[in-house]
Each structure stands twice: as structure tokens, then as C-alpha cells.
Design a protein around this motif. Structure first.
Motif, PDB file in Angstrom:
ATOM      1  N   SER A   1      -2.382  -0.579  -1.034  1.00  0.00           N
ATOM      2  CA  SER A   1      -2.524   0.598  -0.182  1.00  0.00           C
ATOM      3  C   SER A   1      -1.650   1.736  -0.708  1.00  0.00           C
ATOM      4  O   SER A   1      -0.502   1.525  -1.091  1.00  0.00           O
ATOM      5  N   LEU A   2      -2.206   2.936  -0.698  1.00  0.00           N
ATOM      6  CA  LEU A   2      -1.445   4.125  -1.096  1.00  0.00           C
ATOM      7  C   LEU A   2      -0.580   4.615   0.060  1.00  0.00           C
ATOM      8  O   LEU A   2       0.555   5.031  -0.135  1.00  0.00           O
ATOM      9  N   ASP A   3      -1.110   4.544   1.288  1.00  0.00           N
ATOM     10  CA  ASP A   3      -0.445   5.107   2.463  1.00  0.00           C
ATOM     11  C   ASP A   3      -0.197   4.058   3.535  1.00  0.00           C
ATOM     12  O   ASP A   3      -0.694   2.936   3.452  1.00  0.00           O
TER      13      ASP A   3
ATOM     14  N   GLY B   1      -5.617   5.022  -4.032  1.00  0.00           N
ATOM     15  CA  GLY B   1      -5.101   6.036  -4.942  1.00  0.00           C
ATOM     16  C   GLY B   1      -5.492   5.799  -6.388  1.00  0.00           C
ATOM     17  O   GLY B   1      -4.975   6.438  -7.295  1.00  0.00           O
ATOM     18  N   VAL B   2      -6.435   4.882  -6.611  1.00  0.00           N
ATOM     19  CA  VAL B   2      -6.858   4.529  -7.959  1.00  0.00           C
ATOM     20  C   VAL B   2      -8.354   4.809  -8.102  1.00  0.00           C
ATOM     21  O   VAL B   2      -9.146   4.427  -7.244  1.00  0.00           O
TER      22      VAL B   2
ATOM     23  N   LEU C   1     -10.986   1.305   0.692  1.00  0.00           N
ATOM     24  CA  LEU C   1     -11.294  -0.012   1.232  1.00  0.00           C
ATOM     25  C   LEU C   1     -11.459   0.088   2.746  1.00  0.00           C
ATOM     26  O   LEU C   1     -10.649   0.728   3.421  1.00  0.00           O
ATOM     27  N   LEU C   2     -12.499  -0.535   3.266  1.00  0.00           N
ATOM     28  CA  LEU C   2     -12.720  -0.571   4.710  1.00  0.00           C
ATOM     29  C   LEU C   2     -12.071  -1.838   5.254  1.00  0.00           C
ATOM     30  O   LEU C   2     -12.420  -2.955   4.854  1.00  0.00           O
TER      31      LEU C   2
ATOM     32  N   VAL D   1       0.472  -3.200  10.826  1.00  0.00           N
ATOM     33  CA  VAL D   1       0.756  -2.050   9.971  1.00  0.00           C
ATOM     34  C   VAL D   1       0.611  -2.459   8.512  1.00  0.00           C
ATOM     35  O   VAL D   1       1.155  -3.468   8.078  1.00  0.00           O
ATOM     36  N   ILE D   2      -0.173  -1.656   7.785  1.00  0.00           N
ATOM     37  CA  ILE D   2      -0.257  -1.790   6.330  1.00  0.00           C
ATOM     38  C   ILE D   2       0.677  -0.734   5.760  1.00  0.00           C
ATOM     39  O   ILE D   2       0.536   0.455   6.047  1.00  0.00           O
ATOM     40  N   GLU D   3       1.616  -1.182   4.953  1.00  0.00           N
ATOM     41  CA  GLU D   3       2.597  -0.278   4.358  1.00  0.00           C
ATOM     42  C   GLU D   3       2.145   0.148   2.959  1.00  0.00           C
ATOM     43  O   GLU D   3       1.379  -0.567   2.310  1.00  0.00           O
ATOM     44  N   PRO D   4       2.652   1.281   2.465  1.00  0.00           N
ATOM     45  CA  PRO D   4       2.353   1.668   1.078  1.00  0.00           C
ATOM     46  C   PRO D   4       2.789   0.563   0.117  1.00  0.00           C
ATOM     47  O   PRO D   4       3.866  -0.008   0.264  1.00  0.00           O
ATOM     48  N   GLY D   5       1.913   0.227  -0.818  1.00  0.00           N
ATOM     49  CA  GLY D   5       2.224  -0.819  -1.785  1.00  0.00           C
ATOM     50  C   GLY D   5       1.793  -2.206  -1.373  1.00  0.00           C
ATOM     51  O   GLY D   5       1.840  -3.133  -2.187  1.00  0.00           O
ATOM     52  N   ASP D   6       1.354  -2.391  -0.103  1.00  0.00           N
ATOM     53  CA  ASP D   6       0.880  -3.707   0.325  1.00  0.00           C
ATOM     54  C   ASP D   6      -0.391  -4.070  -0.437  1.00  0.00           C
ATOM     55  O   ASP D   6      -1.316  -3.265  -0.553  1.00  0.00           O
TER      56      ASP D   6
END
Length: 191
Positions: free
Chosen positions: A58-60, A75-76, A117-118, A129-134
Motif C-alpha cells: 500500500s502507498l497510503d 504507487g507502482v 487494488l480493490l 487499518v492498512i498502513e503505508p508499506g503493508d
């Protein structure tokens, strides 16, 4: 569809070992694919030497709520070569431990957009919560088959013998032998 079908032949078969292309080289082994990576994004990578897919992150930060699909940007962006595609597969651990589904996605060779991604949380007891980098999914790069379609009255029931005969006929055709008898018999209408 006829104009959009194609046949990929990776190379002539080695007469001594029909399972190995001439020269023994895997044409996909040295493949390099260009990507762009947004600021703060994680570059996809294979977790192990035997991994079939690259991790997507995840980016965000995203707050998931039960039953509400959320688009998660990696972000890719990737520029896949013709006749390859990307298949996005959700992580088993997210499903098993957090009741989160990453919906399957196909990335075509002509797509240049950031991989989105959905994601849906199904746990009714709270949010996640999905964190950046997960790490949330895997990206598997695969070859594409684009066969021509033929309209027939009925379909032949599959048998093991038919599968072996088909494999043999395609092997013979790839080595420069006679064409597959079923493909040239004129049976059915080609679409």
C-alpha cells in the motif's frame, strides 16, 4: 477477434530433449520489465527465490470498514511486454487472520496506470487499518494465450487420450511437422 489472435513460439524444440527449447534457455528468465514508482511507494519484489509472485504494498493509509470496497493504490505502474499479463492475487494471511479480501485483478500489457487494488473487509466486529508499506497482494506475471474461437454444434467430451493426442499434435506442429488435424479439418466456423 480473428485479427487479434496470435501464436507465440518461444523457439524450436531441441531434437534430443523435446521438453527443452533449443539452447536450453528460458526466454522469460532474463526478462526485465520497466516500472515507475511514486514517491513513498515500495518497489515490488519476490519474497523468496522460489516465489511465483512479487509483493505489492500500500502507498497510503486506509481505514477499512466492513463491507465497503476500498481502492488501495500501490504507487507502482508496470509496462508489461506484449503477450504477458499480470495477475493480482490477495494474500492468504489477510483473508485468514483479518477477514480481508483483495479482489483479483488482471493487468494487461497495454495498461500503464498505477496498480490499484480493490480491498474489502468482511469482519463485522470492527475496522482495520492498512498502513503505508503493508504488503497486501502478490503480482504474478504470466504468458497469455489468445486462441481463435471456432463455433461448433457440440463440444467433444474430454478424455485423457484426447489430451495426449492434442499435446502430441501441437508438439509435432512446433517442430515443423504436420499441422494439427483438428485445426485444419474445416470443421466448424472460425470466429
Amino acid at each position: 477477434m480473428g485479427a487479434l489472435t496470435s501464436k507465440v513460439v518461444w523457439g524450436q524444440l531441441d531434437d534430443d530433449n523435446p521438453a527443452t527449447p533449443a539452447g536450453g534457455a528460458n526466454p522469460l528468465q532474463e526478462l526485465e520489465v520497466p516500472i515507475t514508482v511514486a514517491k513513498g511507494a515500495t518497489v515490488p519484489d519476490y519474497r523468496t527465490t522460489g516465489a511465483a509472485g512479487m509483493d505489492l504494498h500500500s502507498l497510503d493509509r486506509h481505514q477499512l470498514c466492513c463491507g465497503i470496497p476500498t481502492l488501495v493504490d500501490t504507487g507502482v505502474a508496470i509496462a508489461l511486454p506484449f503477450m504477458l499479463y499480470g495477475q493480482v492475487i490477495g494474500r492468504q494471511g489477510l483473508a485468514a487472520h483479518h477477514n480481508i479480501t483483495v479482489h483479483p485483478r488482471t493487468i494487461d500489457c497495454d495498461s500503464r496506470d498505477s496498480i490499484l487494488l480493490l480491498v474489502t473487509l468482511w469482519d463485522q466486529t470492527g475496522a482495520h487499518v492498512i498502513e503505508p508499506g503493508d504488503c497486501i497482494a502478490r503480482l504474478v506475471i504470466l504468458p497469455v494465450a489468445r486462441p481463435a474461437l471456432t463455433i461448433v454444434e457440440t463440444l467433444v467430451e474430454p478424455t485423457l487420450t484426447a489430451a495426449v493426442d492434442t499435446a502430441r499434435s501441437h508438439h509435432t506442429d512446433a517442430r515443423g511437422g504436420e499441422e494439427d488435424a483438428g485445426a485444419s479439418s474445416g470443421e466448424g466456423e472460425r470466429v
